[in-house]
Design a protein around this motif. Structure first.
Motif, PDB file in Angstrom:
ATOM      1  N   PHE A   1     -32.284   0.016  19.041  1.00  0.00           N
ATOM      2  CA  PHE A   1     -32.680  -1.388  18.868  1.00  0.00           C
ATOM      3  C   PHE A   1     -34.113  -1.513  18.382  1.00  0.00           C
ATOM      4  O   PHE A   1     -34.422  -2.383  17.564  1.00  0.00           O
ATOM      5  CB  PHE A   1     -32.497  -2.150  20.187  1.00  0.00           C
ATOM      6  N   ALA A   2     -34.983  -0.640  18.877  1.00  0.00           N
ATOM      7  CA  ALA A   2     -36.366  -0.692  18.429  1.00  0.00           C
ATOM      8  C   ALA A   2     -36.451  -0.363  16.939  1.00  0.00           C
ATOM      9  O   ALA A   2     -37.164  -1.032  16.181  1.00  0.00           O
ATOM     10  CB  ALA A   2     -37.215   0.280  19.240  1.00  0.00           C
TER      11      ALA A   2
ATOM     12  N   PHE B   1     -39.880  -1.138  24.384  1.00  0.00           N
ATOM     13  CA  PHE B   1     -39.341   0.193  24.119  1.00  0.00           C
ATOM     14  C   PHE B   1     -40.393   1.254  24.417  1.00  0.00           C
ATOM     15  O   PHE B   1     -40.101   2.294  25.006  1.00  0.00           O
ATOM     16  CB  PHE B   1     -38.874   0.310  22.668  1.00  0.00           C
TER      17      PHE B   1
ATOM     18  N   LEU C   1     -33.861   3.166  21.661  1.00  0.00           N
ATOM     19  CA  LEU C   1     -34.424   3.587  20.377  1.00  0.00           C
ATOM     20  C   LEU C   1     -33.722   2.881  19.222  1.00  0.00           C
ATOM     21  O   LEU C   1     -34.367   2.418  18.271  1.00  0.00           O
ATOM     22  CB  LEU C   1     -34.298   5.101  20.199  1.00  0.00           C
TER      23      LEU C   1
ATOM     24  N   ASP D   1     -40.430  -4.621  20.984  1.00  0.00           N
ATOM     25  CA  ASP D   1     -40.496  -3.178  20.808  1.00  0.00           C
ATOM     26  C   ASP D   1     -41.569  -2.561  21.676  1.00  0.00           C
ATOM     27  O   ASP D   1     -41.557  -1.364  21.925  1.00  0.00           O
ATOM     28  CB  ASP D   1     -40.723  -2.846  19.324  1.00  0.00           C
TER      29      ASP D   1
ATOM     30  N   TYR E   1     -34.081  -0.731  14.722  1.00  0.00           N
ATOM     31  CA  TYR E   1     -33.470  -1.857  14.023  1.00  0.00           C
ATOM     32  C   TYR E   1     -34.499  -2.968  13.831  1.00  0.00           C
ATOM     33  O   TYR E   1     -34.657  -3.512  12.738  1.00  0.00           O
ATOM     34  CB  TYR E   1     -32.286  -2.335  14.869  1.00  0.00           C
ATOM     35  N   ASP E   2     -35.232  -3.283  14.908  1.00  0.00           N
ATOM     36  CA  ASP E   2     -36.276  -4.299  14.843  1.00  0.00           C
ATOM     37  C   ASP E   2     -37.348  -3.936  13.827  1.00  0.00           C
ATOM     38  O   ASP E   2     -37.736  -4.731  12.985  1.00  0.00           O
ATOM     39  CB  ASP E   2     -36.979  -4.400  16.211  1.00  0.00           C
ATOM     40  N   VAL E   3     -37.859  -2.700  13.957  1.00  0.00           N
ATOM     41  CA  VAL E   3     -38.997  -2.303  13.129  1.00  0.00           C
ATOM     42  C   VAL E   3     -38.593  -2.211  11.662  1.00  0.00           C
ATOM     43  O   VAL E   3     -39.284  -2.729  10.778  1.00  0.00           O
ATOM     44  CB  VAL E   3     -39.562  -0.949  13.619  1.00  0.00           C
TER      45      VAL E   3
END
Lengths: 292, 325, 257
Positions: free
Chosen positions: B113-114, A271, B111, A268, B116-118
Motif C-alpha cells: 500500500f505504501a 508505514f 509495503l 505512508d 501504491y501511494d508513493v
C-alpha cells in the motif's frame, strides 16, 4: 494561526478513530491468534451502511449506531460460518491469513457490486461544517464528536475488560489460552463476542474515517488498514492499552507529517512507523507473553 | 479481433502469469514467505523495464518518469528483474530476520500500500496515477503490425517461461529445495539442525521476486503501459489463488493454477453474454468468484489440484542389516 | 577440548519467563560417553534447562560449556553443526518430507544449500546424496523404518515418528544428544527398542542426556542420574546412591516407589 497546533489537533482526532479500530483488532488478535486482513473491509461496511441509511433520511448518528450493529453482526456471521470451520480443523495461522484476505476481497467486491466504484460522500448536511477555534486548535463539530466517541469507547472498553466477567475472560484467554480453558472459560462465547466487538468498532471507525477524509470507495478501508496495523504493532499486539498508545503515536505522527511532506503521503509515515517497529521492537511498547 | 489474435493474446498473458505463479510458489510454496506485496514486485519490474527502454521524458511526451535510457529490451528486462530483486533484498533483509510468519505478512502487506501511494502520488517517478505508456514493442526487428507482433512475441515469452520453469524445477529438486521445504515444515527444528533460516528464506524471497520482476518486464512488452490501477492489492490476490488452487510446492501445479484461475475464470467471465448495462458488474463478480474459489479450495482441497511431488528413492535393503543387536 | 571428562558443563544457570523463575542457579556436568538422566518433579526446570543448553532459549544468566567451548552466545544453528543435538517432547518430524528426505536434509552438505549450487552443481549434489544414502539406509534399517522410507513423515505412527527423530539425530553423527522425554506416549515394546538403540549408539561414542519421567527406563539404561528440583540441581549419582539420599527421596523418589 499555529499550524503545528492545528495539525496536532487533527492528529488527535485521527488517533481517535484509529484507536477505535486498533483496539478491536488487537483484542481479536489476542484471542484468536491470527490477524484479520479483512478488517479494513469491515470498516468499509460501516461507512457504506451509514451512508445507505442516511440517504434514506435517517439521522446520521442513528445511522452510524445501526452501522456499528451491522458491522458486529457481519463479523460474527463471518467468524461462525467462514472462519470457524478452518479453526476447528487447526488450520495453520498462515492459511488463516489468506482466508481473511479472501473474505476481505469478497466484501469489497460485494460493495462494489451493489454500489459501484465511484467515490461517495455523506450528505452535505452531515459534512458541511465550519471549523471553529478551540484555543490553539481548529475543530469541526464532527471532529469533536469523533474525539468524544473514541474517548468514551476507550473508557467503556477499559471498564468492560477490568470489571465484567466477559472482559476478564477475554484477558485470561489472551494471556494464557490453555490456562483459561482449564479454568472453565467458554472460549466459543468469548470468541463470538470479540468478533462482535471488533466488527462493530471497525464499522464505527470506518464511518469516522469517512467523515475525516470526506469521501469513500469500496476499497477505502483496505487502503487504510496498514495504518491500523501500525498502531497495533507499535503498541504491542494483543494489548488494548498498547493499541491506544499506538493509535496516538500513529495518528499524531501522520498528521504532523503534513507539515513536512505533501499530504498525499501522510499515511505512508505510518508505514515507516510500522517498519521501524517490526525491525527494532516487534513485540511493541507493551509486550505480551506471545513470542514474536 | 480475430480468434487467432485473441488466442495469442491469451497465450501471452498465460506465459507472463506462469512466471509470476512460479515465483510465488518458490517464496510461499517452498519457503513459506507470506508475500502479500508480490504484485508490487511485478510492477517494479514492469516500470523499470519501461523506463530503460523509453527515451528520456520530455515536456512533449506529457509523461514524467525517471531514467529513460533507450536501451535494448534484453538489458531492460534484466534490469527489471534486478530492481525487483533489490527491493526484495531491502525489504526481506529488514523483516525476515526474526519475525514470525504473520508479522512478515503484515510488513509486506503494508509495503504494497505504501508503494501504491508513493508511485501514484509522486509523479516524477513513474508518472503517477496515469502511469507510463507508449513503451515501444520489444525485439520488433521486423517491424510487424499489431497482430503479427502478438504472435511473434509469443516466442520470447514462451522461451522465457520455459527457461524459468526449468530453473524452478532445478531449484526444487536440489539440496537447496530440500532445505527450503524443511524450513517451511518446522522452522525451529530446521534451525536446530544448522539451517540458516534467515538466509534460506531471504534467498527464496529474492528469487521469487526476481521472477515477478521478469514477468513484469516481459508483460510490459505487450501491455506497453503500466499504471497503479493494474497492481492494486486485489491483483496480488489472483496470483495467490492461482498458486494455491494449482498446488503449493509444485511447479506443474502453478502452471495448472494459472490455467484455471486466470484463463478460465478471468477470461471466461469476460465472455459471459451479459447485456451492456451489466458489463461493469463483471469485475466485482470476478473478484467475488475468485475469493470464493480460494476459500473453498483452502477448505476442501488445501493441497491444491496437483499435490506436492515426492522423490521416491531407490534404496535396496542390504543383506547384513545391523538392526538387531 | 578434553578427550575425557565432561562434555557439557552448566554453571549457575538462571532463567525466567516473564517474572516466573524456571532456573535458579543450576550447576551440573555431563560426563563424556555416558548415558545421563535428568529427573525431577514437574516444574523443576528440566525442559528449560534443555532449551537453554540447546540454544532454543537465549542464555539469560550463567555459563554453558560444550566440549570445552563456551556456547553462551551461539546462534541456534551452530549447535547442531558442532555436534550438540536435541529432540523435543512431541515428535517434530518434517511432516511434508519423506522419511528419507528427513534424514537427507539434516545431513546434507550445507555448502550445497544455495540456489547457485542447485543450478550448476547437480552432479556434486548427486554424488553427495549417493554417499549419504548409504548411511541413511543403514540407519533406517537399524531403527526399523526402512519399509516406510518413502512415506511422508506425517503419515507415520507416533512410535515411528519417535524412531525417525532418533534416526535424524544420529545421521548427523553428533557428540551429545539431548532427549526430552523420549519415551512419552510410547508403547512398552517400543520403549525397550529405543532403550536398546540408545545403548548401541552410546557404545559407539555418543553421549546421551535424557530428561525422563519413567524411572524404570532411567534405571535400565542410565549410568548417571541428575535430580533437579526448584530450578536447581538437587543431587547427582547412580540410582542406588540417590535412593539412599533422603533429600532426593522426599522430593521425588519416595512417593513413586
Amino acid at each position: 494561526m499555529n499550524s503545528f497546533a492545528v495539525e496536532l489537533g487533527f492528529g488527535l482526532v485521527a488517533a481517535g478513530f484509529i484507536a477505535v479500530a486498533a483496539v478491536g483488532a488487537t483484542l481479536q488478535f489476542g484471542i484468536t491468534n491470527y490477524i484479520n486482513f479483512a478488517l479494513g473491509d469491515y470498516m468499509t461496511i460501516g461507512a457504506y451502511s451509514a451512508w445507505v441509511l442516511t440517504s434514506r433520511a435517517i439521522n446520521f448518528w442513528v445511522a452510524t449506531a445501526v452501522a456499528v450493529v451491522i458491522g458486529g453482526v457481519v463479523a460474527l456471521l463471518i467468524s461462525r460460518f467462514v472462519l470457524a470451520p478452518f479453526v476447528r480443523r487447526k488450520t495453520p495461522v498462515l492459511y488463516m491469513l489468506i482466508v481473511t484476505l479472501g473474505v476481505g476481497l469478497i466484501i469489497t467486491n460485494v460493495i462494489q457490486l451493489l454500489f459501484g466504484s465511484d467515490q461517495q460522500q455523506y450528505p452535505a448536511s452531515v459534512i458541511d461544517q465550519s471549523a471553529f477555534h478551540l484555543g490553539p486548535f481548529l475543530a469541526t463539530p464532527n471532529q469533536l464528536i469523533t474525539l468524544g466517541l473514541a474517548a468514551g469507547l476507550m473508557i467503556a472498553l477499559h471498564f468492560m475488560l477490568t470489571r465484567t466477567a466477559l472482559g476478564k475472560g477475554m484477558r485470561a484467554m489472551s494471556d494464557d489460552p490453555d490456562l483459561a480453558r482449564v479454568a472453565g472459560i467458554d472460549a466459543g462465547r468469548i470468541t463470538d463476542w470479540v468478533w462482535v466487538i471488533s466488527g462493530g468498532l471497525a464499522a464505527l471507525a470506518g464511518v469516522l474515517l469517512a467523515l475525516d477524509v470526506g469521501s469513500f470507495t469500496p476499497a477505502f478501508g483496505e487502503l487504510f488498514l496498514f495504518v491500523i496495523f501500525a498502531a497495533v504493532v507499535v503498541g504491542g499486539a494483543g494489548q488494548p492499552n498498547g493499541a491506544m498508545l499506538g493509535a496516538l503515536i500513529t495518528g499524531v505522527a501522520t498528521s504532523l507529517a503534513v507539515l513536512f511532506v505533501n499530504s498525499a503521503y501522510k499515511n505512508d509515515v505510518a508505514f515507516l512507523i510500522l517498519l521501524v517497529a517490526l525491525v527494532l521492537r516487534p513485540q511493541g511498547i507493551i509486550p505480551s507473553r506471545r513470542s514474536i | 479481433m480475430t480468434l487467432v489474435y485473441y488466442a495469442a493474446n491469451l497465450g501471452l498473458f498465460f506465459c507472463g502469469y506462469v512466471i509470476l505463479a512460479l515465483g510465488l510458489n518458490i517464496q510461499f510454496g517452498y519457503a513459506g514467505v507470506l508475500n502479500f506485496a508480490y504484485i508490487a514486485f511485478w510492477a517494479i519490474g514492469a516500470y523499470i523495464t519501461a523506463v530503460f527502454m523509453l527515451g528520456p521524458s520530455t515536456a512533449f511526451s506529457g509523461e514524467t518518469y525517471i531514467l529513460g535510457l533507450r536501451l535494448p529490451f534484453i538489458v531492460a528486462l534484466l534490469a527489471g528483474g534486478v530492481a525487483a530483486g533489490l527491493l526484495a533484498v531491502a525489504m526481506g533483509g529488514l523483516i525476515l530476520r526474526r519475525l514470525r510468519g504473520d508479522f512478515i505478512g503484515i510488513g509486506l502487506f503494508a509495503l504494497s500500500f505504501a508503494l501504491y501511494d508513493v508511485v501514484g502520488n509522486y509523479t516524477p517517478l513513474f508518472n503517477g496515477w496515469a502511469g507510463v505508456i507508449g513503451v515501444p514493442p520489444p525485439l520488433n526487428f521486423f517491424n510487424l503490425n499489431a497482430e503479427q507482433y502478438i504472435l511473434y512475441y509469443l516466442i520470447p515469452s514462451g522461451l522465457l517461461a520455459v527457461l524459468l520453469y526449468w530453473v524452478a524445477q532445478r531449484l526444487s529438486r536440489s539440496p537447496y529445495g530440500r532445505a527450503l521445504r524443511a524450513l517451511r515444515e518446522d522452522e525451529t527444528v530446521a534451525a536446530t539442525f544448522g539451517k540458516n533460516t534467515f538466509r534460506l528464506r531471504l534467498s527464496a524471497m529474492v528469487i521469487g521476486c526476481i521472477y515477478a520482476g521478469l514477468a513484469g518486464g516481459l508483460m510490459i512488452g505487450f501491455l506497453s503501459a503500466m499504471a497503479p490501477a493494474s497492481w492494486s492489492a486485489a491483483e496480488t490476490f489472483i496470483i495467490w489463488t492461482a498458486v494455491i488452487v494449482g498446488g503449493l510446492g509444485n511447479n506443474r501445479g502453478s502452471v495448472l493454477g494459472v490455467l484455471v484461475i486466470i484463463i478460465l475464470l478471468g477470461e471466461g467471465t469476460r465472455l459471459l453474454p451479459l447485456p451492456l448495462e451489466m458489463q461493469s458488474l463483471v469485475p466485482p463478480l470476478r473478484g467475488i468468484i475468485i475469493g470464493a474459489v480460494l476459500i473453498a479450495i483452502l477448505y476442501w482441497r488445501p493441497k491444491g489440484l496437483i499435490p506436492e511431488e515426492r522423490t521416491k528413492y531407490h534404496l535396496v535393503a542390504s543383506q547384513n542389516s545391523a538392526a538387531n543387536p | 577440548m578434553n578427550p575425557s571428562g565432561d562434555i557439557l558443563t552448566v554453571t549457575d544457570l538462571k532463567h525466567a519467563y516473564g517474572g516466573v523463575e524456571a532456573l535458579s542457579g543450576c550447576t551440573l556436568a555431563v560426563k563424556r560417553g555416558s548415558i545421563t538422566a535428568v529427573i525431577g518433579p514437574n516444574g523443576a526446570g528440566k525442559t528449560t534447562l534443555v532449551n537453554v543448553v540447546s540454544g532454543v532459549e537465549p542464555l539469560q544468566h550463567g555459563e554453558v560449556s560444550f566440549d570445552g567451548i563456551d556456547i553462551g552466545n551461539w546462534p541456534a544453528y551452530m549447535f547442531a553443526r558442532r555436534g550438540l543435538l536435541r529432540s523435543f517432547q512431541l515428535p517434530r518430524e518434517f511432516g511434508g518430507l519423506s522419511v528419507v528426505d528427513n534424514l537427507l536434509v539434516v545431513a546434507q552438505d550445507v555448502g550445497l544449500e544455495n540456489p547457485f549450487s542447485a543450478l550448476f552443481q547437480r552432479a556434486a549434489a548427486r554424488r553427495m546424496e549417493a554417499s549419504l544414502l548409504d548411511r541413511v539406509r543403514g540407519l533406517l534399517q537399524e531403527v526399523g523404518l526402512f519399509e516406510a522410507r518413502n512415506q511422508y513423515a506425517r503419515e507415520l505412527s507416533g512410535g515411528q515418528k519417535r524412531l525417525l527423530e532418533l534416526a535424524r539425530a544420529m545421521i548427523v553423527e553428533p557428540k551429545l544428544v539431548i532427549l526430552d522425554e523420549p519415551m512419552a506416549g510410547v508403547n512398552p515394546v517400543l520403549i525397550e527398542r529405543v532403550g536398546q538403540l540408545i545403548q548401541v549408539w552410546n557404545s559407539r561414542g555418543v553421549t546421551f542426556l535424557i530428561v525422563e519421567h519413567k524411572l524404570e527406563v532411567v534405571e535400565a539404561i542410565c549410568g548417571y542420574v541428575i535430580v533437579m528440583a526448584n530450578g536447581m540441581r538437587l543431587a547427582a549419582g547412580t540410582m542406588r546412591e540417590l535412593r539412599a539420599n533422603p533429600a532426593v527421596v522426599s522430593a521425588y523418589l519416595g512417593v513413586a516407589r
